[in-house]
Design an enzyme around this catalytic site. Structure first.
Site, PDB file in Angstrom:
ATOM      1  N   ARG A  68     -46.501 -42.655  60.985  1.00 13.92           N
ATOM      2  CA  ARG A  68     -45.885 -43.934  61.339  1.00 13.92           C
ATOM      3  C   ARG A  68     -44.429 -43.730  61.725  1.00 13.92           C
ATOM      4  O   ARG A  68     -43.652 -43.123  60.981  1.00 13.92           O
ATOM      5  CB  ARG A  68     -45.970 -44.884  60.141  1.00 13.92           C
ATOM      6  CG  ARG A  68     -45.191 -46.181  60.298  1.00 13.92           C
ATOM      7  CD  ARG A  68     -45.477 -47.110  59.137  1.00 13.92           C
ATOM      8  NE  ARG A  68     -44.695 -48.320  59.155  1.00 13.92           N
ATOM      9  CZ  ARG A  68     -43.626 -48.551  58.366  1.00 13.92           C
ATOM     10  NH1 ARG A  68     -43.242 -47.626  57.504  1.00 13.92           N
ATOM     11  NH2 ARG A  68     -42.980 -49.686  58.438  1.00 13.92           N
ATOM     12  N   ARG A 100     -31.839 -61.401  58.699  1.00 15.12           N
ATOM     13  CA  ARG A 100     -30.927 -60.647  57.843  1.00 15.12           C
ATOM     14  C   ARG A 100     -29.585 -61.335  57.748  1.00 15.12           C
ATOM     15  O   ARG A 100     -29.148 -62.012  58.686  1.00 15.12           O
ATOM     16  CB  ARG A 100     -30.714 -59.235  58.404  1.00 15.12           C
ATOM     17  CG  ARG A 100     -31.972 -58.398  58.333  1.00 15.12           C
ATOM     18  CD  ARG A 100     -31.813 -57.037  58.974  1.00 15.12           C
ATOM     19  NE  ARG A 100     -33.096 -56.355  59.014  1.00 15.12           N
ATOM     20  CZ  ARG A 100     -33.603 -55.674  57.983  1.00 15.12           C
ATOM     21  NH1 ARG A 100     -32.921 -55.531  56.883  1.00 15.12           N
ATOM     22  NH2 ARG A 100     -34.793 -55.137  58.055  1.00 15.12           N
ATOM     23  N   LYS A 151     -49.435 -56.971  61.172  1.00 14.81           N
ATOM     24  CA  LYS A 151     -48.950 -56.852  59.801  1.00 14.81           C
ATOM     25  C   LYS A 151     -49.022 -58.234  59.146  1.00 14.81           C
ATOM     26  O   LYS A 151     -48.378 -59.168  59.609  1.00 14.81           O
ATOM     27  CB  LYS A 151     -47.512 -56.324  59.796  1.00 14.81           C
ATOM     28  CG  LYS A 151     -47.446 -54.871  60.299  1.00 14.81           C
ATOM     29  CD  LYS A 151     -46.029 -54.420  60.559  1.00 14.81           C
ATOM     30  CE  LYS A 151     -45.213 -54.254  59.295  1.00 14.81           C
ATOM     31  NZ  LYS A 151     -43.839 -53.762  59.620  1.00 14.81           N
ATOM     32  N   THR A 170     -47.135 -50.353  51.403  1.00 11.30           N
ATOM     33  CA  THR A 170     -45.919 -50.679  50.656  1.00 11.30           C
ATOM     34  C   THR A 170     -45.998 -50.445  49.151  1.00 11.30           C
ATOM     35  O   THR A 170     -46.857 -51.017  48.482  1.00 11.30           O
ATOM     36  CB  THR A 170     -45.445 -52.143  50.899  1.00 11.30           C
ATOM     37  OG1 THR A 170     -45.587 -52.472  52.273  1.00 11.30           O
ATOM     38  CG2 THR A 170     -43.984 -52.291  50.506  1.00 11.30           C
TER      39      THR A 170
HETATM   40 MG    MG Z   1     -42.331 -55.955  56.302  1.00  8.05          MG
END
Ligand code: MG
Ligand code: G6P
Length: 483
Positions: free
Chosen positions: A34, A75, A221, A282
């Site tokens: 990845r 962010r 995702k 994750t």
């Molecule tokens: Mg993420």
């Protein structure tokens, strides 16, 4: 020795960039590398991709490359002194008009004008993957004024989520659009779209991929609360993708960690039902960023994903920035194999009571039914153009290996993602039709994968290069003269 069926995706980064380390990771069983487009320059990514492909080729391995788009992660801006420390009960303000490089103990800027519109009094905001939590107390036209519920350090550019989801930034940013072009230029095998809200976001990504001339299969995702709010949205998103990723970092922040496991199981089930591959990602081996051994809880997490029939398990910081990237891949490989020794059943109830939609799907499922019920069958050979036939086959639970036979580089690499599927380069069009079965079985014999007296199933179509063209299956007896 039984081959591992569950595949390993590992994120590359400073800890795994050197040719020596990459070679060790590939030899330890890395199936998909990845590349995280949130970090690094196009030149970095190109150099890494080339190394992976060169080393894999040197060892006769087929490793897929997955590019992961940064997406619209919202962010905070920067602090004048890089970092502050917040305590429970502190007051803190997010402002869309405050200078972006001048945050302080009381306020920080944010480069997302809709934040104030998307949030209201009483909302909980999670910073840095939930390490710091605040509640909105009051708002103005350009500020959210909060009280700190969970304190901790807060530094430049940390991500911000809203509990329950609902921050509405579109899924593809300008940077993502440029990276879709980069992915096409690099001929990546998979491209992951971050924070898609629904099928339309995936369709837009597909359109951009097509326009850029890329062939990467698209990974959705699943990391927004909206994406899992109801089955209709989730299934829509799955159907619009080729692969789904249970992106537990942001998803856990948005829906809360308690519900995450149940939702993970549901996503795996739904993805397989819709003929899609699925990755669980994750914090699978988080403690291995610092330690050479996983915790029992991490072992259990990986094993459970395997028992639930995920296609792949993924390493993030463990392989990208940790102290033990090789040990992390080795540990994952070992745990997958161990969990696979305890199958939840050799039979499959997948699609029993359902009608099939396509001819190739019917053949693929007939092959699996035969493989699971005829004890002499030791291998399945799927002649494939795109990888689709072995993908459908591998949606069925089985302990019989599926070999993806294809002449195409991209299909050979892509098949590395699918559970229980292994690549063997093979071009049926280069042979007289009467010799294809024998030549295919010889490839397995040569590698010691079958022996005289075994049965092998082979699927193919009438023409040798038609995607979706599979319309026949043969049951071959190894050792007999095959035509
Ligand atoms: Mg993420
Ligand atoms: C190979 C075979 C064909 C078959 C095709 C299926 O090319 O030689 O006979 O039609 O694979 O490809 P697919 O991408 O649908 O798995």
């Amino acid at each position: 020795m039984t081959a591992r069926r569950t595949k390993i995706v590992a994120t590359l980064g400073p800890a795994s960039n050197s040719p020596e380390m990459l070679e060790q990771l590939i030899l330890a069983g890395l199936d998909v590398a990845r590349l995280n487009f949130s970090h690094g320059s196009p030149e970095d990514h190109k150099a890494r991709a080339k190394l992976v492909r060169d080393i894999a080729a040197k060892h006769g391995r087929h490793v897929a490359l997955l590019g992961d788009l940064q997406g619209p992660k919202i962010r905070i801006a920067k602090f004048a002194n890089k970092r502050i420390e917040l305590k429970v009960g502190d007051r803190f303000t997010f402002s869309t008009s405050h200078p972006l490089t001048d945050g302080n103990q009381d306020i920080v800027g944010i480069d997302y004008p809709d934040l104030v519109k998307d949030c209201g009094v009483g909302d909980e905001l999670l910073l840095d993957d939930g390490r710091v939590v605040m509640r909105v107390e009051t708002t103005t036209a350009d500020t959210l004024n909060c009280v700190v519920l969970i304190g901790g350090p807060l530094s430049d550019h940390k991500g911000i989520n809203r509990r329950g989801g609902g921050l509405t930034a579109p899924a593809l940013t300008e940077k993502d659009k440029a990276d879709i072009k980069l992915a096409a230029e690099m001929d990546l095998d998979y491209l992951a779209v971050s924070f898609p809200r629904d099928a339309a976001d995936m369709e837009y990504a597909r359109q951009l991929r097509d326009e850029s001339g890329g062939k990467a299969w698209l990974v959705a995702k699943i990391e927004r609360a909206e994406a899992v709010a109801d089955d209709e949205t989730l299934d829509g998103l799955i159907k619009a993708s080729d692969v789904v990723m249970v992106a537990r970092g942001d998803l856990g922040v948005e829906i809360g960690d308690a519900e995450l496991v149940g939702i993970q199981k549901k996503i795996i089930l739904h993805a397989r039902r819709h003929n899609k591959a699925v990755i669980v990602a994750t914090q699978m081996m988080e403690s291995m960023i610092q330690n050479p051994m996983p915790t029992r809880a991490e072992v259990s997490d990986v094993a459970n994903a395997v028992l639930d029939y995920t296609d792949a398990v993924m390493l993030s910081a463990e392989s990208a920035a940790g102290a033990y990237p090789l040990e992390a891949v080795q540990a994952m490989a070992r745990i997958c194999l161990g969990a696979e020794r305890h199958p939840t059943g050799k039979s499959s109830s997948h699609r029993i009571g359902k009608t099939f939609e396509r001819c190739d799907e019917s053949i693929a499922l007939a092959a699996m039914y035969t493989a699971n019920h005829f004890p002499g069958v030791k291998a399945i050979i799927a002649l494939t153009e795109s990888g689709y036939t072995p993908l459908i086959m591998s949606r069925i639970r089985s302990s019989v290996p599926i070999y993806s036979f294809s002449p195409h580089r991209d299909t050979q690499a892509r098949s590395a993602m699918f559970r229980g599927v292994y690549t063997i380069p093979f071009d049926p069009a280069a042979l007289p039709p009467g010799e294809v079965s024998q030549a295919a079985v010889d490839e397995l014999l040569k590698r010691g994968l079958v022996q005289q007296g075994d049965w092998v199933i082979l699927t193919k179509g009438d023409s040798y290069h038609t995607i979706g063209g599979t319309n026949g299956m043969k049951i071959l007896h190894v050792g007999d003269a095959l035509v």
